[in-house]
Design a protein around this motif. Structure first.
Motif, PDB file in Angstrom:
ATOM      1  N   VAL A   1      52.474  47.017  35.168  1.00 29.44           N
ATOM      2  CA  VAL A   1      53.868  46.625  35.829  1.00 29.44           C
ATOM      3  C   VAL A   1      54.705  47.024  34.640  1.00 29.44           C
ATOM      4  O   VAL A   1      54.504  46.735  32.788  1.00 29.44           O
ATOM      5  CB  VAL A   1      54.626  45.283  35.813  1.00 29.44           C
TER       6      VAL A   1
ATOM      7  N   ILE B   1      53.288  41.680  46.065  1.00 24.50           N
ATOM      8  CA  ILE B   1      53.818  41.002  45.114  1.00 24.50           C
ATOM      9  C   ILE B   1      55.117  41.099  44.711  1.00 24.50           C
ATOM     10  O   ILE B   1      55.546  42.406  44.932  1.00 24.50           O
ATOM     11  CB  ILE B   1      52.470  41.697  43.487  1.00 24.50           C
TER      12      ILE B   1
ATOM     13  N   ASP C   1      52.004  40.390  35.792  1.00 24.49           N
ATOM     14  CA  ASP C   1      50.627  41.145  36.852  1.00 24.49           C
ATOM     15  C   ASP C   1      49.734  42.197  36.671  1.00 24.49           C
ATOM     16  O   ASP C   1      49.455  42.429  37.248  1.00 24.49           O
ATOM     17  CB  ASP C   1      51.942  41.496  37.844  1.00 24.49           C
TER      18      ASP C   1
ATOM     19  N   THR D   1      57.972  41.763  40.466  1.00 26.33           N
ATOM     20  CA  THR D   1      56.984  42.335  38.981  1.00 26.33           C
ATOM     21  C   THR D   1      57.408  41.755  37.828  1.00 26.33           C
ATOM     22  O   THR D   1      58.436  41.862  37.671  1.00 26.33           O
ATOM     23  CB  THR D   1      56.523  43.589  39.787  1.00 26.33           C
TER      24      THR D   1
END
Lengths: 111, 114
Positions: B113, B79, B86, B82
């Motif tokens: 996150v 990913i 997420d 981020t």
């Protein structure tokens, strides 16, 4: 196409029965049922292939009606250990197609 | 035998950073799935690898998400940049593939996150 599960949540007393439904707008090749307990990964329960199959696993059984594009999971004489979230997953085309899961049905069994 | 393993089990990162999540499937399993599960939500399909076929990426939510499967075994979900949305548990599952349909799930990686 994500399958639709109903009900979203169920509260039962120990010993009562429950039915969880899973339906799709698309023709299905197979239906998968999983149970997930809080904080744990989903665990396989059973798979039903097209052909109107019905399966049983102790007091947990399921049916698959391919014409109606739906499956039902039956929990009889529920036990405290049955609590968790039940997910149905569907394969649309063939055995190599991906599995798409519904949003789940939360089942809580009271003593 | 050994089941599906995932690492790390927990990952906390800052918004804008890239993260890599790893999945080691059961040996010999040809099918591998990545799912995302937000708090109290269902299993959101992300990507599906089956043998040597091109992966089914139809579930990836944006081009910030990508996944690779090297040598038909280990898979990495990446990913980039981020975002707070997420944050979720990322689950990996493997299956023996054609002829056997059961999926075996790993314990998941909880991504936060900030």
């Amino acid at each position: 196409q994500q399958p639709v599960q109903s009900p979203q949540a169920v509260i039962l007393r120990e010993g009562e029965d429950a039915v969880i439904n899973c339906s799709s707008s698309k023709a299905l090749y197979s239906v998968h049922w999983y149970r997930q307990k809080h904080g744990e990964a989903p665990v396989f329960l059973m798979i039903l292939l097209k052909g109107g199959e019905q399966k049983g696993h102790e007091k947990i059984s399921a049916s698959f009606n391919e014409k109606k594009q739906q499956s039902s999971l039956y929990l009889t004489a529920s036990q405290l250990s049955y609590s968790g979230t039940y997910f149905c997953g569907t394969e649309q085309r063939n055995r190599d197609d991906k599995i798409i899961f519904g949003k789940g049905t939360r089942l809580h069994i009271l003593p | 035998g050994a089941g599906v393993s995932q690492s790390p089990s927990n990952k906390v990162t800052e918004k804008g950073k890239d993260v890599e999540l790893r999945c080691d499937p059961i040996s010999g399993h040809t099918a591998l799935y990545w799912y995302r599960q937000s708090l109290g939500q269902g299993l959101e399909f992300l990507i599906y690898f089956q043998g040597n076929s091109a992966p089914d990426k139809s579930g990836l939510p944006s081009d910030r998400f990508s996944a690779e499967r090297t040598g038909g075994s280990v898979s990495t979900l990446t990913i980039q940049r981020t975002q707070q949305e997420d944050s979720a548990v990322y689950l990996c599952a493997s299956s023996p593939g054609q002829g056997a349909l059961t999926q075996y799930f790993g314990p998941g990686t909880r991504l936060t996150v900030l």
